[in-house]
Design a protein around this motif. Structure first.
Motif, short mmCIF file in Angstrom:
data_model
loop_
_atom_site.label_atom_id
_atom_site.label_comp_id
_atom_site.label_asym_id
_atom_site.label_seq_id
_atom_site.Cartn_x
_atom_site.Cartn_y
_atom_site.Cartn_z
N VAL A 171 1.74 3.41 -23.43
CA VAL A 171 0.44 3.92 -23.03
C VAL A 171 0.69 5.21 -22.27
O VAL A 171 1.48 5.25 -21.33
CB VAL A 171 -0.31 2.92 -22.11
CG1 VAL A 171 -1.61 3.53 -21.62
CG2 VAL A 171 -0.54 1.61 -22.83
N GLU A 172 0.04 6.28 -22.70
CA GLU A 172 0.15 7.57 -22.02
C GLU A 172 -1.24 8.07 -21.69
O GLU A 172 -2.20 7.78 -22.42
CB GLU A 172 0.86 8.60 -22.90
CG GLU A 172 2.29 8.26 -23.20
CD GLU A 172 2.95 9.32 -24.08
OE1 GLU A 172 2.24 9.98 -24.87
OE2 GLU A 172 4.17 9.46 -23.98
N GLY A 173 -1.34 8.82 -20.61
CA GLY A 173 -2.63 9.37 -20.26
C GLY A 173 -2.53 10.45 -19.22
O GLY A 173 -1.45 10.72 -18.68
N THR A 174 -3.66 11.06 -18.94
CA THR A 174 -3.74 12.15 -17.97
C THR A 174 -5.04 12.01 -17.19
O THR A 174 -6.09 11.75 -17.77
CB THR A 174 -3.76 13.52 -18.69
OG1 THR A 174 -2.58 13.64 -19.49
CG2 THR A 174 -3.82 14.67 -17.70
N THR A 175 -4.94 12.15 -15.90
CA THR A 175 -6.11 12.27 -15.04
C THR A 175 -6.09 13.68 -14.48
O THR A 175 -5.06 14.12 -13.96
CB THR A 175 -6.09 11.23 -13.91
OG1 THR A 175 -6.07 9.93 -14.49
CG2 THR A 175 -7.31 11.37 -13.03
N SER A 176 -7.19 14.40 -14.62
CA SER A 176 -7.25 15.80 -14.22
C SER A 176 -8.15 16.00 -13.01
O SER A 176 -9.20 15.36 -12.90
CB SER A 176 -7.78 16.66 -15.37
OG SER A 176 -6.93 16.56 -16.48
#
Length: 191
Positions: A171-176
């Protein structure tokens, strides 16, 4: 038209040199912004906080200074915005609980002008990871800009928390986050 006239018309001009004297170039270096610290750094590596999370940070400062200490009127204490990331397995079991704080100083000014940023970082406060999972997280300042005017710059930074949780699947993700020199913070998206 003679042959010599045709050659004159069709021939490329010699190279043209344009010069400008220093007095004709006016650049206000207080409105030119740089990140004079880090742009990318790890905060969690293989399930553990990195040793230098409290010393590595980014900033957005005017080009004509060497240190944040050259500025005045910083916020009395860092801004801290708490956030949390929770990931569940397909069976509904929690496999990751990652609590963290986005921190930064804001409002630094140069000769009474501008609002700059320093100490931009993400600090993990609690990480709970299920057995056999590996969690990594990095912070990246992807862009900086002036959202004010050239006479009164307001620094802004786009900060991304990029994470990866691995086991049999990934699982990969980004919070900006978009942070500004006047202390405002916008959470832009989470994917």
């Amino acid at each position: 038209m003679s042959n010599s006239d045709a050659d004159t018309i069709m021939a490329a001009p010699a190279s043209i040199t344009v010069t400008a004297t220093p007095s004709s170039i006016i650049i206000d270096e207080a409105s030119i912004l740089f990140n004079k610290a880090k742009s990318v750094w790890s905060i969690i590596s293989k399930n553990a906080a990195t040793a230098d999370i409290h010393t590595i940070h980014g900033n957005v400062l005017p080009a004509n200074i060497n240190s944040p200490l050259d500025l005045q009127s910083w916020s009395p204490s860092p801004v801290s915005r708490s956030s949390s990331l929770t990931i569940y397995s397909r069976l509904g079991a929690r496999v990751l609980q990652f609590d963290y704080d986005l921190e930064f100083l804001y409002g630094g000014s140069l000769n009474g002008r501008g609002a700059y940023l320093d100490g931009i970082t993400v600090v993990p406060s609690r990480t709970t990871i299920a057995w056999c999972y590996v969690f990594n997280a990095n912070v990246e300042i992807t862009s900086i800009r002036n959202v004010g005017t050239s006479d009164d710059p307001v620094a802004a930074a786009h900060v991304e928390l990029k994470y990866q949780l691995k086991a049999l699947s990934r699982v990969e993700g980004t919070t900006s986050f978009d942070i500004k020199g006047d202390g405002r913070v916008d959470v832009l998206h989470s994917k």
